[in-house]
Design a protein around this motif. Structure first.
Motif, short mmCIF file in Angstrom:
data_model
loop_
_atom_site.label_atom_id
_atom_site.label_comp_id
_atom_site.label_asym_id
_atom_site.label_seq_id
_atom_site.Cartn_x
_atom_site.Cartn_y
_atom_site.Cartn_z
N LEU A 35 -3.99 28.08 27.36
CA LEU A 35 -3.52 29.44 27.64
C LEU A 35 -2.47 29.88 26.63
CD1 LEU A 35 -3.26 29.31 31.55
CD2 LEU A 35 -5.05 30.37 30.16
N LEU A 36 -1.52 29.01 26.33
CA LEU A 36 -0.46 29.37 25.38
C LEU A 36 -1.02 29.55 23.98
CD1 LEU A 36 2.56 29.84 24.95
CD2 LEU A 36 2.82 27.38 24.54
N VAL A 90 -3.01 19.93 33.94
CA VAL A 90 -1.89 20.87 33.82
C VAL A 90 -1.55 21.10 32.36
CG1 VAL A 90 0.56 21.21 34.32
CG2 VAL A 90 -0.94 20.29 36.08
N VAL A 91 -1.39 20.01 31.61
CA VAL A 91 -0.97 20.13 30.21
C VAL A 91 -2.06 20.77 29.35
CG1 VAL A 91 -0.32 18.81 28.16
CG2 VAL A 91 0.64 18.20 30.39
N SER A 92 -3.32 20.36 29.52
CA SER A 92 -4.41 20.91 28.71
C SER A 92 -4.63 22.38 29.01
CB SER A 92 -5.69 20.11 28.96
OG SER A 92 -5.52 18.76 28.62
N THR A 93 -4.58 22.75 30.28
CA THR A 93 -4.74 24.16 30.63
C THR A 93 -3.59 24.99 30.08
OG1 THR A 93 -5.90 23.54 32.67
CG2 THR A 93 -5.04 25.78 32.54
N ALA A 129 -8.37 24.14 22.11
CA ALA A 129 -7.01 23.73 22.48
C ALA A 129 -7.03 22.83 23.70
CB ALA A 129 -6.16 24.98 22.74
N PHE A 130 -7.89 23.12 24.67
CA PHE A 130 -7.98 22.30 25.87
C PHE A 130 -8.42 20.88 25.53
CE2 PHE A 130 -9.99 20.49 29.59
CZ PHE A 130 -9.18 20.88 30.63
N MET A 131 -9.46 20.76 24.71
CA MET A 131 -9.96 19.43 24.35
C MET A 131 -8.95 18.66 23.51
SD MET A 131 -14.05 20.02 23.66
CE MET A 131 -13.83 21.36 22.50
N THR A 170 8.85 16.51 29.95
CA THR A 170 8.52 17.61 30.85
C THR A 170 7.15 18.19 30.46
OG1 THR A 170 9.58 19.30 29.46
CG2 THR A 170 10.96 18.20 31.13
N TYR A 171 6.53 18.91 31.41
CA TYR A 171 5.28 19.58 31.11
C TYR A 171 5.47 20.61 30.00
CZ TYR A 171 3.10 17.75 35.38
OH TYR A 171 2.57 16.93 36.35
N THR A 172 6.55 21.36 30.07
CA THR A 172 6.80 22.41 29.08
C THR A 172 6.91 21.83 27.67
OG1 THR A 172 7.98 23.72 30.75
CG2 THR A 172 8.32 24.30 28.44
N GLY A 173 7.67 20.75 27.54
CA GLY A 173 7.82 20.14 26.22
C GLY A 173 6.50 19.61 25.69
N LEU A 174 5.69 19.02 26.56
CA LEU A 174 4.40 18.48 26.12
C LEU A 174 3.45 19.60 25.72
CD1 LEU A 174 3.39 15.61 25.80
CD2 LEU A 174 2.37 15.75 28.07
#
Length: 285
Positions: free
Chosen positions: A91-92, A84-87, A211-213, A146-150
């Motif tokens: 994207l962002l 979730v966080v890496s994806t 960014a994902f890695m 949170t996911y958003t903060g991470l």
């Protein structure tokens, strides 16, 4: 006279002497040795890891370490969190970095060079120096743990390289294409999403993979900014297998091998886009 096709063939299929082949084989073996030792340890019993005469190849291989990983619900949750966080980070980073790269590449405005310099300096600042500030900021706006903060925290150190990579690619886009889109009645937003981004897909994929890695492998930010429910896999592995005075090395190596498979699959599937994107971003004009 050397033909162009012969030059291209020489580059893709270099001719090595006997010594060159030996040296290349030695370098390949040196690079693959850590991967082999990780794999061999993952199939070794914990009692045999520190044996005095431990063989290079496990004599009694076991899959118990792999089974234990999939039976650990906490690590499976950490694995899902990592996806979730890496994806989200990829994207962002690609979305914001693409817009910023287009702005820096195709527009001329006051403060543009200063902004580029700020991004360059940002690459030189260690992430650990940003940790306290990010912790206080995320805590003040309710985004801590949170996911958003991470995702936002990971994006802070993936965005500069993403912007520079995509800017190098967009610098090579002819302005005539943008002028033609303007004549056809496309707005600036439509031009970006319907013309520019489709033309730089390899660069977007390369930036997204980076960014994902980066988000997948980060440990420090995940340990500090994510709570037990939102922590990613590197933090989960550290807490599950490494304790004071002891460590479950076979279990850790098995978990590391499992978690490296998604990255390997992604890289193999998107390798040609990654290479072409990096090559395009490294050449201006």
């Amino acid at each position: 006279m050397t033909r162009r096709s012969e030059v291209g063939e020489a580059i893709s299929q270099p001719r090595l002497s006997g010594r060159g082949r030996v040296a290349l084989a030695a370098l390949v073996a040196f690079g693959l040795l850590p991967i082999y030792w990780l794999t061999a340890t993952a199939f070794t019993n914990r009692s045999d890891v520190f044996a005095v005469h431990r063989p290079l190849i496990p004599l009694n291989p076991t899959i118990d370490n792999f089974v234990a990983f999939f039976q650990n619900t906490a690590l499976l949750q950490d694995l899902a969190n990592s996806f979730v966080v890496s994806t989200g980070t990829a994207l962002l980073s690609v979305f914001v970095g693409g817009l910023m790269a287009y702005s820096l590449s195709k527009f001329r405005y006051s403060g543009r060079n200063a902004l580029m310099l700020m991004f360059l300096i940002g690459q030189l600042i260690p992430g650990a120096l940003l940790l306290v500030s990010l912790y206080l900021i995320l805590g003040s706006v309710g985004l801590l743990y949170t996911y958003t903060g991470l995702i936002l925290s990971f994006t802070t150190f993936t965005l500069p390289l993403t912007v520079f990579l995509l800017k190098g690619i967009m610098d090579a886009l002819p302005d005539d294409i943008l002028e033609a889109a303007k004549v056809d009645g496309l707005s600036r937003i439509s031009t970006i999403f319907r013309i520019v981004f489709p033309l730089v897909v390899p660069g977007l994929i390369a930036a997204g993979m980076f960014a994902f890695m980066r988000g997948w492998s980060d440990l420090l930010f995940a340990l500090t900014l994510a709570g037990p429910d939102k922590q990613t896999l590197p933090a989960g592995l550290t807490q599950a297998f490494i304790h004071e005075g002891t460590a479950d090395w076979p279990g850790l190596m098995a978990a590391s091998l499992i978690t490296s498979i998604p990255l390997a699959i992604i890289f193999v599937l998107l390798q040609r886009f990654f290479v072409s994107g990096l090559a395009a971003g490294a050449v201006k004009g």
